[in-house]
Design an enzyme around this catalytic site. Structure first.
Site, PDB file in Angstrom:
ATOM      1  N   ASN A  31       0.888  -1.162   0.000  1.00 39.32           N
ATOM      2  CA  ASN A  31       0.000   0.000   0.000  1.00 39.32           C
ATOM      3  C   ASN A  31       0.927   1.212   0.000  1.00 39.32           C
ATOM      4  O   ASN A  31       1.602   1.483   0.996  1.00 39.32           O
ATOM      5  CB  ASN A  31      -0.887  -0.027   1.245  1.00 39.32           C
ATOM      6  CG  ASN A  31      -2.001   0.990   1.192  1.00 39.32           C
ATOM      7  OD1 ASN A  31      -1.911   1.980   0.476  1.00 39.32           O
ATOM      8  ND2 ASN A  31      -3.049   0.756   1.973  1.00 39.32           N
TER       9      ASN A  31
ATOM     10  N   ASN B 279      -8.706   5.773   3.867  1.00 36.41           N
ATOM     11  CA  ASN B 279     -10.030   5.224   3.564  1.00 36.41           C
ATOM     12  C   ASN B 279     -10.513   4.601   4.870  1.00 36.41           C
ATOM     13  O   ASN B 279     -10.043   3.518   5.245  1.00 36.41           O
ATOM     14  CB  ASN B 279      -9.958   4.110   2.516  1.00 36.41           C
ATOM     15  CG  ASN B 279      -9.670   4.569   1.097  1.00 36.41           C
ATOM     16  OD1 ASN B 279     -10.122   3.954   0.135  1.00 36.41           O
ATOM     17  ND2 ASN B 279      -8.882   5.608   0.936  1.00 36.41           N
TER      18      ASN B 279
ATOM     19  N   GLU C 223      -6.507  -6.042   4.801  1.00 38.62           N
ATOM     20  CA  GLU C 223      -5.248  -5.474   4.316  1.00 38.62           C
ATOM     21  C   GLU C 223      -4.064  -6.407   4.565  1.00 38.62           C
ATOM     22  O   GLU C 223      -3.108  -6.429   3.797  1.00 38.62           O
ATOM     23  CB  GLU C 223      -4.992  -4.109   4.959  1.00 38.62           C
ATOM     24  CG  GLU C 223      -5.820  -2.995   4.349  1.00 38.62           C
ATOM     25  CD  GLU C 223      -5.287  -1.628   4.726  1.00 38.62           C
ATOM     26  OE1 GLU C 223      -4.133  -1.321   4.370  1.00 38.62           O
ATOM     27  OE2 GLU C 223      -6.034  -0.875   5.371  1.00 38.62           O
TER      28      GLU C 223
END
Length: 304
Positions: free
Chosen positions: A102, A189, A138
């Site tokens: 990420n 987010n 994630e």
């Protein structure tokens, strides 16, 4: 230093990269028209927040990642930055060989990449969790970043980056503060329904600003924070994009959960009084007493 934050409304799964980049370009033009020289875009600004799904098809998973930056679909944003003379922070999913990160990059007003950061504090789980209305996977799709928390020279200022969950951790900012960072850019987010089960819905937005304001004050820096907000694939995400001063005060804040630009002319000398007094690190810090911060991962919750 005139900076802007470009909040984005939701990106649905059916939206293409081309559509997302077109929105980013419009936001960049809006910021430039106000006189801003740097713009912060959100985390994963090119796709929907895909870690909400437990996917197994490798081709499907790879479709959310960028293998080059800029690529064919993102090049227009870099060209526009060069045309306008405006730099930006951009968050996206990076595929580096077989490694998945990420990632955010810092691009200057010539369209050149001058910095890269890979998210270190990866939240969520590696497998789906029973009983949670929202999955946050994630840990399945990203590994821990390997670049540390660097600070980059950008003209007269030093800019650092972090991503979403990083903003909650004081170590994130202190490492950059020790490098005399002037401005930290962060994209996020954040869903309203993920946290401890039964958490009141107002708390994610409260914790967002609490973390940013404390960090700006304690590390004598400005913070520019950009959300991807609104209802994305049925999941509500907070907005609250803002620019925070070294005083810990919010200078300006987004009013919507849609695509929205906010901007502020930041007095970069505002931190000087704190750096020379309350938070003069070289005079007041006592690192000989902080060993536990780097030696321990956690601690028992049993009474001492």
């Amino acid at each position: 230093m005139h900076i802007a934050v470009a909040q984005m409304g939701p990106i649905q799964r059916s939206d293409t990269r081309r559509q997302a980049v077109a929105r980013l370009c419009e936001l960049l033009k809006d910021a430039a028209s106000r006189g801003a020289k740097w713009v912060t875009f959100p985390e994963l600004a090119l796709t929907t927040f895909f870690p909400r799904w437990d996917m197994e098809d490798p081709a499907e998973i790879r479709s959310f990642y960028e293998t080059e930056m800029p690529g064919k679909e993102t090049q227009p944003l870099f060209d526009l930055a060069r045309e306008l003379g405006v730099g930006f922070y951009l968050g996206y999913a990076e595929l580096d060989g077989d490694r998945q990160f990420n990632t955010s990059i810092l691009v200057d007003g010539t369209g050149a990449i001058i910095g890269k950061y890979r998210k270190i504090h990866i939240p969520g789980d590696a497998t789906s969790q029973d009983g949670y209305p929202i999955q946050h996977l994630e840990k399945k799709y990203f590994e821990v970043g390997d670049l540390g928390f660097p600070v980059f020279d950008a003209g007269d200022v030093r800019i650092g980056m972090c991503i979403c969950n990083d903003r909650r951790w004081p170590e994130t900012y202190r490492v950059m503060g020790l490098q005399a960072v002037d401005l930290v850019m962060v994209g996020y987010n954040t869903p309203t329904g993920y946290g401890r089960l039964g958490e009141p819905k107002h708390l994610p937005a409260h914790h967002n600003h609490l973390s940013l304001q404390a960090a700006a004050y304690q590390n004598t820096c400005w913070i520019a924070a950009a959300a991807k907000a609104g209802v994305e694939e049925g999941i509500h995400m907070i907005g609250g994009s803002c620019i925070v001063a070294p005083t810990g005060e919010i200078a300006v804040q987004a009013l919507s959960e849609d695509d929205e630009v906010i901007n502020y002319v930041c007095d970069m000398t505002l931190a000087d009084g704190y750096r020379g007094n309350m938070f003069a690190f070289e005079r007041h810090r006592r690192p000989e007493h902080y060993q536990a911060i780097v030696e321990r991962v956690g601690a028992s919750r049993q009474p001492l």
